[in-house]
Write a protein that holds these residues in place. Structure first.
Motif, PDB file in Angstrom:
ATOM      1  N   ILE A   1     -72.877  21.308  57.265  1.00 53.28           N
ATOM      2  CA  ILE A   1     -73.751  20.288  57.823  1.00 53.28           C
ATOM      3  C   ILE A   1     -73.553  19.007  57.046  1.00 53.28           C
ATOM      4  CG2 ILE A   1     -76.141  19.626  58.276  1.00 53.28           C
ATOM      5  CD1 ILE A   1     -76.768  22.647  58.303  1.00 53.28           C
ATOM      6  N   GLY A   2     -73.457  17.919  57.747  1.00 46.57           N
ATOM      7  CA  GLY A   2     -73.341  16.622  57.093  1.00 46.57           C
ATOM      8  C   GLY A   2     -72.033  15.969  57.456  1.00 46.57           C
ATOM      9  N   GLY A   3     -71.635  15.023  56.626  1.00 46.79           N
ATOM     10  CA  GLY A   3     -70.386  14.327  56.868  1.00 46.79           C
ATOM     11  C   GLY A   3     -70.580  13.091  57.698  1.00 46.79           C
ATOM     12  N   ILE A   4     -69.469  12.517  58.089  1.00 46.15           N
ATOM     13  CA  ILE A   4     -69.489  11.229  58.783  1.00 46.15           C
ATOM     14  C   ILE A   4     -69.894  11.349  60.231  1.00 46.15           C
ATOM     15  CG2 ILE A   4     -67.851  10.146  57.239  1.00 46.15           C
ATOM     16  CD1 ILE A   4     -65.681  10.822  59.255  1.00 46.15           C
TER      17      ILE A   4
ATOM     18  N   ASP B   1     -63.659  25.914  63.317  1.00 41.82           N
ATOM     19  CA  ASP B   1     -65.051  26.274  63.059  1.00 41.82           C
ATOM     20  C   ASP B   1     -65.973  25.431  63.931  1.00 41.82           C
ATOM     21  OD1 ASP B   1     -67.521  26.966  62.094  1.00 41.82           O
ATOM     22  OD2 ASP B   1     -67.155  26.268  60.047  1.00 41.82           O
ATOM     23  N   ASN B   2     -66.437  26.010  65.045  1.00 46.62           N
ATOM     24  CA  ASN B   2     -67.322  25.245  65.918  1.00 46.62           C
ATOM     25  C   ASN B   2     -68.726  25.129  65.350  1.00 46.62           C
ATOM     26  OD1 ASN B   2     -68.213  27.821  66.365  1.00 46.62           O
ATOM     27  ND2 ASN B   2     -68.204  27.684  68.586  1.00 46.62           N
ATOM     28  N   GLY B   3     -68.963  25.668  64.159  1.00 41.43           N
ATOM     29  CA  GLY B   3     -70.238  25.494  63.474  1.00 41.43           C
ATOM     30  C   GLY B   3     -70.211  24.338  62.493  1.00 41.43           C
ATOM     31  N   SER B   4     -69.064  23.723  62.320  1.00 39.58           N
ATOM     32  CA  SER B   4     -68.918  22.633  61.361  1.00 39.58           C
ATOM     33  C   SER B   4     -69.114  21.287  62.042  1.00 39.58           C
ATOM     34  CB  SER B   4     -67.534  22.687  60.710  1.00 39.58           C
ATOM     35  OG  SER B   4     -67.365  21.606  59.835  1.00 39.58           O
ATOM     36  N   SER B   5     -69.927  20.428  61.425  1.00 40.35           N
ATOM     37  CA  SER B   5     -70.177  19.110  62.009  1.00 40.35           C
ATOM     38  C   SER B   5     -69.168  18.070  61.551  1.00 40.35           C
ATOM     39  CB  SER B   5     -71.590  18.629  61.641  1.00 40.35           C
ATOM     40  OG  SER B   5     -71.683  18.402  60.252  1.00 40.35           O
ATOM     41  N   THR B   6     -68.148  18.497  60.829  1.00 45.30           N
ATOM     42  CA  THR B   6     -67.139  17.553  60.362  1.00 45.30           C
ATOM     43  C   THR B   6     -65.808  18.271  60.173  1.00 45.30           C
ATOM     44  OG1 THR B   6     -66.724  15.792  58.753  1.00 45.30           O
ATOM     45  CG2 THR B   6     -67.618  17.850  57.889  1.00 45.30           C
ATOM     46  N   ASP B   7     -64.763  17.496  59.986  1.00 37.98           N
ATOM     47  CA  ASP B   7     -63.429  18.037  59.726  1.00 37.98           C
ATOM     48  C   ASP B   7     -63.154  17.902  58.233  1.00 37.98           C
ATOM     49  OD1 ASP B   7     -62.840  18.385  62.570  1.00 37.98           O
ATOM     50  OD2 ASP B   7     -62.794  16.202  62.616  1.00 37.98           O
ATOM     51  N   ILE B   8     -62.642  18.961  57.643  1.00 38.29           N
ATOM     52  CA  ILE B   8     -62.443  19.020  56.196  1.00 38.29           C
ATOM     53  C   ILE B   8     -60.957  19.185  55.896  1.00 38.29           C
ATOM     54  CG2 ILE B   8     -62.958  20.333  54.089  1.00 38.29           C
ATOM     55  CD1 ILE B   8     -65.437  19.087  55.291  1.00 38.29           C
ATOM     56  N   LEU B   9     -60.481  18.462  54.909  1.00 41.73           N
ATOM     57  CA  LEU B   9     -59.145  18.672  54.370  1.00 41.73           C
ATOM     58  C   LEU B   9     -59.327  18.902  52.876  1.00 41.73           C
ATOM     59  CD1 LEU B   9     -56.070  18.702  54.909  1.00 41.73           C
ATOM     60  CD2 LEU B   9     -56.058  16.275  54.369  1.00 41.73           C
ATOM     61  N   TYR B  10     -58.784  19.987  52.383  1.00 44.64           N
ATOM     62  CA  TYR B  10     -58.944  20.312  50.967  1.00 44.64           C
ATOM     63  C   TYR B  10     -57.947  19.521  50.137  1.00 44.64           C
ATOM     64  CZ  TYR B  10     -62.169  23.809  52.517  1.00 44.64           C
ATOM     65  OH  TYR B  10     -63.251  24.426  53.095  1.00 44.64           O
ATOM     66  N   TYR B  11     -58.408  19.041  49.013  1.00 41.00           N
ATOM     67  CA  TYR B  11     -57.618  18.125  48.189  1.00 41.00           C
ATOM     68  C   TYR B  11     -56.263  18.692  47.773  1.00 41.00           C
ATOM     69  CZ  TYR B  11     -56.508  14.477  44.849  1.00 41.00           C
ATOM     70  OH  TYR B  11     -55.883  13.462  44.178  1.00 41.00           O
ATOM     71  N   PRO B  12     -56.154  19.980  47.383  1.00 39.58           N
ATOM     72  CA  PRO B  12     -54.816  20.499  47.051  1.00 39.58           C
ATOM     73  C   PRO B  12     -53.824  20.361  48.198  1.00 39.58           C
ATOM     74  CG  PRO B  12     -56.499  22.000  46.250  1.00 39.58           C
ATOM     75  CD  PRO B  12     -57.203  20.974  47.096  1.00 39.58           C
ATOM     76  N   THR B  13     -54.274  20.517  49.430  1.00 41.02           N
ATOM     77  CA  THR B  13     -53.406  20.333  50.600  1.00 41.02           C
ATOM     78  C   THR B  13     -52.992  18.876  50.718  1.00 41.02           C
ATOM     79  OG1 THR B  13     -54.594  22.123  51.703  1.00 41.02           O
ATOM     80  CG2 THR B  13     -53.250  20.680  53.088  1.00 41.02           C
TER      81      THR B  13
ATOM     82  N   ILE C   1     -61.174  22.471  61.128  1.00 44.50           N
ATOM     83  CA  ILE C   1     -61.358  21.624  62.306  1.00 44.50           C
ATOM     84  C   ILE C   1     -62.731  21.958  62.869  1.00 44.50           C
ATOM     85  CG2 ILE C   1     -60.566  21.114  64.644  1.00 44.50           C
ATOM     86  CD1 ILE C   1     -58.648  20.090  62.516  1.00 44.50           C
ATOM     87  N   GLY C   2     -63.599  20.948  62.964  1.00 50.24           N
ATOM     88  CA  GLY C   2     -64.965  21.149  63.416  1.00 50.24           C
ATOM     89  C   GLY C   2     -65.208  20.612  64.812  1.00 50.24           C
ATOM     90  N   ARG C   3     -66.497  20.566  65.172  1.00 51.73           N
ATOM     91  CA  ARG C   3     -66.896  20.160  66.524  1.00 51.73           C
ATOM     92  C   ARG C   3     -66.415  18.779  66.942  1.00 51.73           C
ATOM     93  NH1 ARG C   3     -71.738  22.194  64.678  1.00 51.73           N
ATOM     94  NH2 ARG C   3     -72.558  20.088  64.550  1.00 51.73           N
ATOM     95  N   PRO C   4     -66.480  17.752  66.076  1.00 50.63           N
ATOM     96  CA  PRO C   4     -66.063  16.423  66.558  1.00 50.63           C
ATOM     97  C   PRO C   4     -64.631  16.418  67.102  1.00 50.63           C
ATOM     98  CG  PRO C   4     -67.171  16.224  64.450  1.00 50.63           C
ATOM     99  CD  PRO C   4     -66.970  17.693  64.696  1.00 50.63           C
TER     100      PRO C   4
END
Length: 164
Positions: free
Chosen positions: A3-6, A78-90, A154-157
């Motif tokens: 939950i959260g993010g831009i 992840d359709n439960g995620s309100s944002t898209d995340i990229l992990y820093y090591p990647t 990859i989230g909902r947006p």
């Protein structure tokens, strides 16, 4: 669930208040107009897509995407995620300079039950699918510096933006 993010609002407290107002204030405005049917391309999986799975399974939906010139494996849908995340090591392995990150103060909730503050925002061109049924769009990722079994989420947006 993250939950959260831009994709929410600019401040965490404001986002919580907005969300509560939204879920506590449901109004009927009449009948819902019928939407014209859109013939969407079929999303399907072939037997070869399951070659490394042990059956039976209840694994999460994990895909490979192309981000910039890199094939990024282990991407959680992840359709439960309100944002898209990229992990820093990647991000580091992709050879993108940290100066490309746009600062943000949008905290995320969902990582170990605590707030996590992203390192910044990076917008990358992402391609999914195979020619001729593929789509390329700019995806705005929040950069998170913590360990994960995945390279990105990859989230909902983004899932919603991929719809025709």
């Amino acid at each position: 669930m993250i939950i959260g993010g831009i994709a929410t609002t600019r401040s965490y407290k404001k986002a919580c208040k907005t969300y509560l107002r939204m879920v506590q204030n449901i109004q009927l405005t009449g009948s819902v107009p019928k939407m014209a049917r859109i013939d969407n391309p079929l999303i399907g999986f072939l037997e070869e897509d399951t070659r490394r799975l042990h059956h039976p399974h209840d694994d999460a939906l994990v895909v490979t995407i192309q981000a910039r010139d890199y094939n990024m494996h282990q991407v959680l849908v992840d359709n439960g995620s309100s944002t898209d995340i990229l992990y820093y090591p990647t991000f580091q392995q992709m050879g993108i300079g940290r100066e490309r990150l746009v600062p943000t103060n949008a905290p995320l909730v969902g990582f170990r039950g605590t707030r996590v503050f992203p390192l910044g925002i990076a917008t990358l061109a992402v391609t999914v699918g195979n020619y001729p049924q593929q789509i390329t769009k700019n995806v705005t990722f929040l950069m998170v510096d913590c360990s994960s079994a995945y390279n990105a989420i990859i989230g909902r947006p983004t899932l919603n933006s991929w719809r025709p």
